[in-house]
Design a protein around this motif. Structure first.
Motif, PDB file in Angstrom:
ATOM      1  N   LEU A 197      10.831   0.417  51.782  1.00  0.00           N
ATOM      2  CA  LEU A 197      12.076   0.352  51.031  1.00  0.00           C
ATOM      3  C   LEU A 197      11.877  -0.653  49.907  1.00  0.00           C
ATOM      4  O   LEU A 197      11.589  -1.823  50.162  1.00  0.00           O
ATOM      5  N   VAL A 198      12.042  -0.190  48.661  1.00  0.00           N
ATOM      6  CA  VAL A 198      11.672  -0.976  47.480  1.00  0.00           C
ATOM      7  C   VAL A 198      12.890  -1.207  46.593  1.00  0.00           C
ATOM      8  O   VAL A 198      13.752  -0.321  46.464  1.00  0.00           O
ATOM      9  N   ASN A 199      12.965  -2.394  45.962  1.00  0.00           N
ATOM     10  CA  ASN A 199      13.916  -2.584  44.870  1.00  0.00           C
ATOM     11  C   ASN A 199      13.269  -2.029  43.602  1.00  0.00           C
ATOM     12  O   ASN A 199      12.244  -2.536  43.153  1.00  0.00           O
ATOM     13  N   PRO A 200      13.786  -0.955  43.038  1.00  0.00           N
ATOM     14  CA  PRO A 200      13.104  -0.230  41.955  1.00  0.00           C
ATOM     15  C   PRO A 200      12.755  -1.134  40.780  1.00  0.00           C
ATOM     16  O   PRO A 200      13.591  -1.906  40.305  1.00  0.00           O
ATOM     17  N   GLY A 201      11.497  -1.008  40.330  1.00  0.00           N
ATOM     18  CA  GLY A 201      11.046  -1.844  39.229  1.00  0.00           C
ATOM     19  C   GLY A 201      11.004  -3.312  39.593  1.00  0.00           C
ATOM     20  O   GLY A 201      10.872  -4.176  38.716  1.00  0.00           O
ATOM     21  N   PHE A 202      11.121  -3.604  40.879  1.00  0.00           N
ATOM     22  CA  PHE A 202      11.201  -4.990  41.363  1.00  0.00           C
ATOM     23  C   PHE A 202      12.258  -5.768  40.583  1.00  0.00           C
ATOM     24  O   PHE A 202      12.046  -6.905  40.143  1.00  0.00           O
ATOM     25  N   ASN A 203      13.415  -5.115  40.425  1.00  0.00           N
ATOM     26  CA  ASN A 203      14.527  -5.664  39.654  1.00  0.00           C
ATOM     27  C   ASN A 203      15.182  -6.805  40.428  1.00  0.00           C
ATOM     28  O   ASN A 203      15.787  -6.598  41.488  1.00  0.00           O
ATOM     29  N   GLN A 204      15.087  -8.009  39.887  1.00  0.00           N
ATOM     30  CA  GLN A 204      15.582  -9.191  40.584  1.00  0.00           C
ATOM     31  C   GLN A 204      17.103  -9.254  40.621  1.00  0.00           C
ATOM     32  O   GLN A 204      17.701  -9.567  41.654  1.00  0.00           O
ATOM     33  N   GLU A 205      17.743  -8.959  39.498  1.00  0.00           N
ATOM     34  CA  GLU A 205      19.201  -9.034  39.432  1.00  0.00           C
ATOM     35  C   GLU A 205      19.843  -7.996  40.346  1.00  0.00           C
ATOM     36  O   GLU A 205      20.832  -8.271  41.041  1.00  0.00           O
ATOM     37  N   MET A 206      19.292  -6.776  40.355  1.00  0.00           N
ATOM     38  CA  MET A 206      19.816  -5.751  41.234  1.00  0.00           C
ATOM     39  C   MET A 206      19.716  -6.172  42.690  1.00  0.00           C
ATOM     40  O   MET A 206      20.659  -6.016  43.480  1.00  0.00           O
TER      41      MET A 206
END
Length: 353
Positions: free
Chosen positions: A87-96
């Motif tokens: 399970l990934v945070n897309p684009g390794f988006n920190q704010e999201m």
């Protein structure tokens, strides 16, 4: 003879679980959705302990989407290989990721989706691959990991987490190391994560990247330093050491996709076969670093020097020595497809799966 066998069985039952586990280290392989990975999986699935496809994503509202190639699920089930998708945070988006971690309803929505995915597809469990985690979100990530672990464990599923490399308690000597610390390394409570989940996969690779000067993906001394640091917080029986398979090529580029109007040093990932082809093309001599246990080469192209640091069967075997030395759970290999085919012979000689 019967009495001797009884004594041996009793002795085995009294051994700590961590010691017993060392007889057969776990070979976790990550899987990217491409045909090179699929061909490698078909050929070598019998040597894989756990398959971890990188295929699910989550947004700030806790909506989970993605899929695992049905061929992969069928093959894994046929061969009895546990599947643990990422399970990934897309684009390794920190704010999201911050917004997700701060929203209780979003977290509940995510957990419910993960449970349903495991139930529908017969997954062994889930691995969190949240990267670019802010230092200030450390405790929020731990809370979410605990909530997810409680729910998955109650339902009979596993939970693990992939964690960015870190060789020291301190950030390091430069502004780059400070940035890396604040955004990529310090957002994980290693002790808590090790206690909560089933195991931790440390990403002990990407020592050098497109942001750095040329260097190995994972030199042996650096990899051991990362392992030793993690062992201060995570039991060896729960620590899976990351091992890279791809090679890295450093060159000078001026391309809009990198940064418009700017020429700069850059690097890209190469398969082992592609790396060897480039060395042959430019007449470069492959060398071996005894100190770092990696092969490398450099060559001239239009008056500037380009570098390739490879990963091959020899460097792979050297890293496996750390699993034995520190009695680790096993390895988490990134990724199926670009590897030197000879690594499978290395694993075959070690036996187990």
């Amino acid at each position: 003879m019967r009495r001797l066998l009884s004594v041996l069985v009793l002795f085995a039952l009294c051994l700590p679980a961590a010691v017993l586990a060392q007889r057969s280290p776990e070979w976790l392989f990550y899987y990217s959705d491409n045909e090179d990975g699929w061909r490698s999986l078909q050929q070598h699935i019998g040597q894989i302990s756990v398959l971890a496809p990188g295929t699910y994503f989550v947004d700030a509202e806790g909506v989970v989407w993605g899929e695992v190639d049905p061929r992969v699920i069928r093959l894994a089930k046929e061969r009895g290989v546990p599947v643990m998708p990422l399970l990934v945070n897309p684009g390794f988006n920190q704010e999201m990721l911050h917004r997700l971690l701060s929203d209780e309803a979003a977290r509940r929505r995510t957990i419910a989706s993960l449970l349903e995915l495991c139930r529908r597809n017969g997954y062994w469990g889930i691995q969190f691959d949240f990267e670019n985690v802010a230092l200030t979100d450390r405790d929020a990530l731990t809370r979410f990991y605990r909530e997810t672990a409680d729910a998955l464990h109650r339902a009979g599923y596993k939970l693990s987490i992939a964690v960015v490399h870190r060789p020291d308690e301190l950030p390091g000597p430069t502004q780059y190391h400070k940035w890396l610390f604040r955004n990529w390394r310090a957002g994980y409570d290693l002790k808590a994560l090790g206690e909560i989940g089933d195991f931790v996969s440390v990403m002990s690779y990407s020592q050098h990247t497109r942001r750095t000067p040329p260097g190995p993906q994972a030199s042996l001394p650096w990899t051991e330093a990362v392992v030793q640091y993690f062992l201060q917080h995570v039991p060896a029986s729960k620590l899976s050491m990351g091992v890279p398979t791809g090679s890295q090529h450093w060159y000078t580029s001026q391309e809009e996709r990198i940064q418009p109007e700017l020429a700069r040093s850059y690097s890209q990932q190469l398969s082992h076969a592609r790396a060897l082809g480039m060395l042959e093309r430019y007449g470069a001599r492959l060398q071996w670093s005894e100190e770092h246990a990696v092969p490398f080469a450099f060559f001239e192209r239009g008056g500037t020097w380009e570098w390739i640091f490879l990963e091959d069967a020899r460097s792979f075997q050297a890293k496996l020595g750390l699993v034995d030395k520190h009695r680790l759970r096993g390895i988490s290999v990134w990724v199926l497809g670009p590897e030197d085919p000879r690594i499978w012979e290395v694993l075959r000689q070690r036996g187990g799966r």
